[in-house]
Design a protein around this motif. Structure first.
Motif, PDB file in Angstrom:
ATOM      1  N   GLY A  12       2.435   7.053   0.829  1.00 15.68           N
ATOM      2  CA  GLY A  12       1.333   6.101   0.952  1.00 15.68           C
ATOM      3  C   GLY A  12       1.235   5.617   2.383  1.00 15.68           C
ATOM      4  N   ARG A  13       0.623   4.469   2.566  1.00 17.18           N
ATOM      5  CA  ARG A  13       0.477   3.932   3.919  1.00 17.18           C
ATOM      6  C   ARG A  13       1.675   3.114   4.376  1.00 17.18           C
ATOM      7  NH1 ARG A  13      -4.333   0.614   4.563  1.00 17.18           N
ATOM      8  NH2 ARG A  13      -4.585   0.545   2.327  1.00 17.18           N
ATOM      9  N   TYR A  45      -7.032  13.000   1.161  1.00 14.95           N
ATOM     10  CA  TYR A  45      -6.985  12.267  -0.098  1.00 14.95           C
ATOM     11  C   TYR A  45      -7.929  11.066  -0.068  1.00 14.95           C
ATOM     12  CZ  TYR A  45      -3.762   9.528   2.765  1.00 14.95           C
ATOM     13  OH  TYR A  45      -3.197   8.807   3.787  1.00 14.95           O
ATOM     14  N   THR A  46      -8.305  10.607  -1.259  1.00 18.24           N
ATOM     15  CA  THR A  46      -9.067   9.371  -1.379  1.00 18.24           C
ATOM     16  C   THR A  46      -8.094   8.259  -1.761  1.00 18.24           C
ATOM     17  OG1 THR A  46      -9.561   9.807  -3.698  1.00 18.24           O
ATOM     18  CG2 THR A  46     -11.194  10.535  -2.062  1.00 18.24           C
ATOM     19  N   GLU A  47      -8.519   7.030  -1.545  1.00 17.63           N
ATOM     20  CA  GLU A  47      -7.632   5.892  -1.814  1.00 17.63           C
ATOM     21  C   GLU A  47      -8.356   4.854  -2.664  1.00 17.63           C
ATOM     22  OE1 GLU A  47      -4.549   4.160   1.024  1.00 17.63           O
ATOM     23  OE2 GLU A  47      -6.269   2.842   1.310  1.00 17.63           O
ATOM     24  N   LYS A  48      -7.643   4.381  -3.690  1.00 16.81           N
ATOM     25  CA  LYS A  48      -8.168   3.365  -4.590  1.00 16.81           C
ATOM     26  C   LYS A  48      -7.102   2.287  -4.786  1.00 16.81           C
ATOM     27  CE  LYS A  48     -10.492   7.169  -6.878  1.00 16.81           C
ATOM     28  NZ  LYS A  48     -10.148   8.121  -5.847  1.00 16.81           N
ATOM     29  N   THR A  69      -0.078  -1.731  -4.333  1.00 19.88           N
ATOM     30  CA  THR A  69       0.013  -0.282  -4.220  1.00 19.88           C
ATOM     31  C   THR A  69      -1.388   0.303  -4.076  1.00 19.88           C
ATOM     32  OG1 THR A  69      -0.136   0.239  -6.577  1.00 19.88           O
ATOM     33  CG2 THR A  69       2.056  -0.316  -5.716  1.00 19.88           C
ATOM     34  N   ALA A  70      -1.431   1.561  -3.676  1.00 21.56           N
ATOM     35  CA  ALA A  70      -2.692   2.290  -3.565  1.00 21.56           C
ATOM     36  C   ALA A  70      -2.550   3.614  -4.305  1.00 21.56           C
ATOM     37  CB  ALA A  70      -3.032   2.543  -2.100  1.00 21.56           C
ATOM     38  N   HIS A 110      -3.649   7.385  -4.393  1.00 16.99           N
ATOM     39  CA  HIS A 110      -4.228   8.454  -3.581  1.00 16.99           C
ATOM     40  C   HIS A 110      -4.486   9.650  -4.487  1.00 16.99           C
ATOM     41  CE1 HIS A 110      -1.988   5.998  -0.576  1.00 16.99           C
ATOM     42  NE2 HIS A 110      -3.199   6.045  -0.061  1.00 16.99           N
ATOM     43  N   ASP A 111      -5.678  10.213  -4.360  1.00 20.01           N
ATOM     44  CA  ASP A 111      -6.029  11.327  -5.225  1.00 20.01           C
ATOM     45  C   ASP A 111      -6.599  12.472  -4.399  1.00 20.01           C
ATOM     46  OD1 ASP A 111      -6.212  12.684  -7.585  1.00 20.01           O
ATOM     47  OD2 ASP A 111      -7.616  11.302  -8.529  1.00 20.01           O
ATOM     48  N   GLU A 147       2.178   4.372  -2.075  1.00 24.66           N
ATOM     49  CA  GLU A 147       1.430   5.135  -3.077  1.00 24.66           C
ATOM     50  C   GLU A 147       1.931   4.744  -4.463  1.00 24.66           C
ATOM     51  OE1 GLU A 147      -0.964   7.449  -5.216  1.00 24.66           O
ATOM     52  OE2 GLU A 147       1.201   7.522  -5.564  1.00 24.66           O
ATOM     53  N   PHE A 187       0.802  -1.223   0.000  1.00 26.88           N
ATOM     54  CA  PHE A 187       0.000   0.000   0.000  1.00 26.88           C
ATOM     55  C   PHE A 187       0.837   1.277   0.000  1.00 26.88           C
ATOM     56  CE2 PHE A 187      -2.645  -3.463   1.471  1.00 26.88           C
ATOM     57  CZ  PHE A 187      -3.555  -3.471   0.421  1.00 26.88           C
TER      58      PHE A 187
END
Length: 187
Positions: A87-88, A57-60, A46-47, A49-50, A13, A11
């Protein structure tokens, strides 16, 4: 050209791993990506972030990223520089003693260190930002300050260099962040 180590984890980014990995190779650097408890060929998730106008931020879901190095085999002297994506992943990677020791070794050797977004959490956990101007995702500002760094609130498209540290708030800063990092790599 330079040998660059990237420390990543599940996770991380997506853009903050994929873009530097590819861009640094494009300009001729050798880039090795490792993750604790994983080997070359293993994958990490990975994630993405937007920034969509929310309070954070949002996470997808992002891509699977195949590592090309073995974490247990790496040593700081094998590399010329370190890059830490956000990222996380930094949140839990900062609990790994070998990760912290690596960050400290790169800092002690005055080698270039690039960190973006939450990547600053590894810098603060390693206690290497004392007296340095450091940018990061704004939620990391208290950590930078508590670790003795000077948090720099800059545009999301900008980066800042202080000595061997190149930091930026998030992936929209890639052009500036990677250009400043590359300047340190090609001195």
């Amino acid at each position: 050209m330079a040998k660059v180590l990237i420390i990543a984890g599940d996770f991380v980014e997506d853009y903050e791993l994929m873009v530097p990995f590819q861009a640094l190779q494009m300009v001729g650097h050798q880039v090795t990506v490792v993750c604790p408890n994983k080997s070359a060929g293993d994958t990490i998730k990975t994630a993405i972030h937007d920034f969509e106008g929310d309070q954070t931020y949002t996470e997808k879901p992002g891509h699977l990223f195949a590592l090309n190095g073995d974490f247990n085999d790496i040593l700081e002297p094998q590399f010329d520089a370190l890059l830490i994506p956000g990222g996380r992943a930094p949140e839990y990677l900062r609990l790994d003693k070998k990760v912290i020791a690596l960050v400290q070794a790169f800092a002690a050797s005055q080698k270039p260190i690039a960190a973006v977004c939450h990547g600053a959490q590894l810098l603060t956990a390693a206690n290497v930002v004392q007296g340095k101007k450091i940018s990061a995702y704004p939620a990391c500002a208290p950590e930078v300050t508590q670790a003795g760094g000077e948090y720099c609130e800059i545009a999301v498209t900008e980066a800042i260099t202080d000595g061997n540290f190149v930091t930026a708030p998030a992936w929209p800063a890639h052009p500036d962040w990677l250009a400043q990092f590359n300047q340190l790599l090609t001195r």
